[in-house]
Design a protein around this motif. Structure first.
Motif, PDB file in Angstrom:
ATOM      1  N   GLU A 306      15.545  25.515 -22.146  1.00  0.00           N
ATOM      2  CA  GLU A 306      16.763  26.312 -21.930  1.00  0.00           C
ATOM      3  C   GLU A 306      17.967  25.467 -21.515  1.00  0.00           C
ATOM      4  O   GLU A 306      18.805  25.894 -20.716  1.00  0.00           O
ATOM      5  CB  GLU A 306      16.467  27.421 -20.898  1.00  0.00           C
ATOM      6  CG  GLU A 306      15.468  28.449 -21.421  1.00  0.00           C
ATOM      7  CD  GLU A 306      14.349  28.757 -20.432  1.00  0.00           C
ATOM      8  OE1 GLU A 306      13.238  29.051 -20.903  1.00  0.00           O
ATOM      9  OE2 GLU A 306      14.573  28.694 -19.230  1.00  0.00           O
ATOM     10  N   GLU A 333       7.641  26.231 -13.978  1.00  0.00           N
ATOM     11  CA  GLU A 333       8.441  27.382 -13.567  1.00  0.00           C
ATOM     12  C   GLU A 333       7.552  28.339 -12.773  1.00  0.00           C
ATOM     13  O   GLU A 333       6.429  28.642 -13.181  1.00  0.00           O
ATOM     14  CB  GLU A 333       9.016  28.105 -14.793  1.00  0.00           C
ATOM     15  CG  GLU A 333       9.865  29.312 -14.434  1.00  0.00           C
ATOM     16  CD  GLU A 333      10.728  29.790 -15.603  1.00  0.00           C
ATOM     17  OE1 GLU A 333      11.788  30.379 -15.343  1.00  0.00           O
ATOM     18  OE2 GLU A 333      10.352  29.592 -16.774  1.00  0.00           O
ATOM     19  N   HIS A 350       5.192  28.193 -18.264  1.00  0.00           N
ATOM     20  CA  HIS A 350       6.461  28.402 -18.964  1.00  0.00           C
ATOM     21  C   HIS A 350       6.115  29.100 -20.249  1.00  0.00           C
ATOM     22  O   HIS A 350       4.957  29.457 -20.472  1.00  0.00           O
ATOM     23  CB  HIS A 350       7.227  27.093 -19.183  1.00  0.00           C
ATOM     24  CG  HIS A 350       8.690  27.337 -19.359  1.00  0.00           C
ATOM     25  ND1 HIS A 350       9.318  27.337 -20.572  1.00  0.00           N
ATOM     26  CD2 HIS A 350       9.630  27.657 -18.445  1.00  0.00           C
ATOM     27  CE1 HIS A 350      10.605  27.631 -20.387  1.00  0.00           C
ATOM     28  NE2 HIS A 350      10.817  27.840 -19.112  1.00  0.00           N
ATOM     29  N   HIS A 448      14.596  28.173 -10.572  1.00  0.00           N
ATOM     30  CA  HIS A 448      13.310  28.667 -11.073  1.00  0.00           C
ATOM     31  C   HIS A 448      12.581  27.590 -11.859  1.00  0.00           C
ATOM     32  O   HIS A 448      11.372  27.660 -12.032  1.00  0.00           O
ATOM     33  CB  HIS A 448      13.492  29.937 -11.917  1.00  0.00           C
ATOM     34  CG  HIS A 448      14.523  29.828 -12.994  1.00  0.00           C
ATOM     35  ND1 HIS A 448      15.849  30.125 -12.785  1.00  0.00           N
ATOM     36  CD2 HIS A 448      14.434  29.442 -14.270  1.00  0.00           C
ATOM     37  CE1 HIS A 448      16.524  29.941 -13.908  1.00  0.00           C
ATOM     38  NE2 HIS A 448      15.691  29.516 -14.819  1.00  0.00           N
ATOM     39  N   HIS A 449      13.291  26.599 -12.360  1.00  0.00           N
ATOM     40  CA  HIS A 449      12.651  25.463 -13.028  1.00  0.00           C
ATOM     41  C   HIS A 449      12.422  24.343 -12.013  1.00  0.00           C
ATOM     42  O   HIS A 449      13.289  24.091 -11.169  1.00  0.00           O
ATOM     43  CB  HIS A 449      13.550  24.895 -14.134  1.00  0.00           C
ATOM     44  CG  HIS A 449      13.611  25.759 -15.352  1.00  0.00           C
ATOM     45  ND1 HIS A 449      14.574  25.591 -16.321  1.00  0.00           N
ATOM     46  CD2 HIS A 449      12.834  26.788 -15.763  1.00  0.00           C
ATOM     47  CE1 HIS A 449      14.381  26.473 -17.284  1.00  0.00           C
ATOM     48  NE2 HIS A 449      13.338  27.223 -16.969  1.00  0.00           N
TER      49      HIS A 449
HETATM   50 MN    MN Z   1      12.578  28.824 -18.148  1.00  0.00          MN
END
Ligand code: MN
Length: 504
Positions: A306, A333, A350, A448-449
């Motif tokens: 992303e 994640e 993920h 979140h990562h």
């Molecule tokens: Mn992600």
């Protein structure tokens, strides 16, 4: 490990001319012996290189300038064998651009109680010589690691080794390029940030490419190369029958292999140390890179999905720190929770892209639908992460500074099988406990990562944050929410004022 430049650490001894030539010769001989013994201990991941004993401001400054100019020098270990008046170090240390460790040691381990005389006293003065050095380091507001103990002490050696790994990762970032295919995921905040400030602060750049540039490389891959890679998949993983030669979906395996080979060629040609993808930008690619991202991570590339370039760079740094150690490192994640009264757990995963370096066993290579991205089903490696202590680390751009956040976790065997979950995953408990850890992470604005690793511990990240001159916040067994929040607020003030205090 791909694209890892050779590195060395310079061992620098401070003294002065007051004691005469004979003492200085002895000091040099002692320092050489320490360097030889430390290199021979096989506990240090980077070679120590002896540098001449320094006794003047000019020589110190020249050595620091030489260190700056040396492409191999990743940092310095400083030690004051005798007394080295610290004003002599101002010119050098204010010019020094490489990280340093202050080793507070002494050549003699034991005091020769029955024989000690003034010659011994003159030769073994680190106890106060290093205090004089420490003052000027503090006065100059220089970040450094201080390691205390006799040089033969394995605990002290291990602390040097951790710092060396962090220094090598920092060295690796300087001039590094992380390729971003497309932009960040639309509307997502934490994965974005100021790339100009990042390049100033961290030394790496994040050039963007259209996915069409990658598609050209993918289309140029030969069938022969695809055949060979499919054979390698067969030899390395448990390949699902439908993907094998003659299987109903073998063409999808070949498409995935072609994407991997195209990616490898693109990254190699560009000299990249990591990359990001985006499921929103896949024009011309048949599948989202799944297994290929996983396998490239296993070879040492930093990766995040992303468009998350900060995490891709962080994963690369953690991979460099972990290089040659058992344990691996991966993009990760926090995905979903198990909130049983018997014990709260996190399931980390993920969509696809978790590195097989953290796998508990032989991964299986499978194909399943992906509900987002609008492309054909991607191939991916599926496995459980192995049990053990690990960390999650996240880097956030808070507008006026970067914050590095580390959470300590304990990966466990999943309490039950996960037969329908078609992705690699890890299940862990949090320190000090789930509720405190999650509240602290969210209070800190934690992403979140993350970069996840068993081999890299909090100490590595602490050393790394010191080198980068950035804030570190740690969630570990000792964390309590009230003091954690107070620490974040205090850091808000400190990092606002720090540029006025010195060199941050
Ligand atoms: Mn992600």
């Amino acid at each position: 490990m791909n694209n890892l430049a050779p590195a060395e650490i310079w061992y620098v001894t401070g003294s002065q001319t007051l004691y005469g030539e004979a003492v200085l010769k002895q000091v040099a001989a002692n320092s050489r012996k320490i360097v030889a013994e430390l290199n021979g201990s096989h506990r240090l991941p980077v070679k120590l290189v002896f540098q001449p004993v320094l006794t003047s401001s000019e020589a110190i400054r020249q050595l620091c300038l030489d260190a700056n100019n040396s492409p191999k020098c990743a940092g310095l270990v400083l030690w004051m064998h005798t007394f080295s008046p610290a004003k002599m170090w101002i010119a050098g240390l204010t010019a020094l651009k490489k990280p340093f460790l202050h080793l507070h040691t002494q050549f003699n381990r034991d005091l020769p109680w029955g024989a000690i005389d003034m010659d011994f006293m003159n030769l073994n003065q680190a106890a106060h010589g290093d205090r004089e050095a420490g003052f000027i380091h503090t006065r100059l507001r220089l970040n450094r690691k201080v390691v205390v103990g006799h040089w033969s002490d394995t605990e002290a050696q291990d602390r040097i080794a951790v710092w060396m790994r962090a220094a090598r990762a920092w060295h690796d970032w300087q001039g590094a390029k992380f390729c971003r295919f497309g932009d960040s995921m639309r509307q997502v905040a934490v994965t974005d940030g100021d790339k100009v400030t990042a390049e100033i602060k961290f030394g790496y750049s994040v050039p963007t490419f259209g996915v069409g540039n990658l598609v050209e490389c993918v289309d140029a891959v030969t069938d022969k190369a695809v055949n060979k890679l499919c054979d390698e998949y067969d030899a390395t993983y448990t390949v699902a029958p439908e993907l094998r030669k003659g299987g109903a979906r073998h063409e999808a395996l070949r498409d995935g292999a072609r994407i991997e080979l195209g990616l490898r060629a693109f990254l190699k040609d560009g000299g990249f140390k990591g990359f990001t993808t985006s499921f929103e930008v896949l024009h011309g690619l048949k599948q989202l890179p799944g297994a290929s991202a996983q396998r490239l991570m296993a070879d040492g590339y930093g990766f995040a999905a992303e468009g998350d370039w900060k995490t891709a760079a962080l994963v690369r740094a953690m991979k460099v720190m972990a290089d040659g150690q058992f344990g691996g490192a991966s993009f990760m994640e926090d995905y979903t929770y198990h909130l049983s009264p018997d014990g709260h757990l996190v399931l980390g995963a993920h969509m696809l892209e978790i590195c097989p370096s953290i796998a508990a066993g032989k991964p299986s290579l499978e194909i399943h639908p992906l509900s987002i991205g609008g492309k054909e089903d991607p191939i991916r490696l599926v496995f459980n992460a192995r049990p053990g202590a690990a960390i999650n680390a996240a880097m956030m751009d808070l507008g006026n500074r970067f914050r590095l956040l580390v959470g300590e976790v304990d990966v466990v065997e999943p309490p039950q099988d996960l037969p329908k979950l078609p992705v690699a995953r890890g299940v862990w408990s949090c320190r000090p406990d789930f509720k405190t850890a999650c509240a602290a992470w969210i209070q800190a604005g934690g992403a979140h990562h993350t970069g996840f690793s068993y081999a890299v511990t909090t100490e590595y990240m602490e050393d790394f944050a010191e080198m980068a001159g950035i804030e570190l916040a740690v969630i570990d067994a000792k964390t309590d929410i009230r003091s954690f929040k107070e620490q974040l607020r205090a850091n808000e003030i400190y990092y606002h004022l720090a540029p006025g205090l010195g060199r941050l």
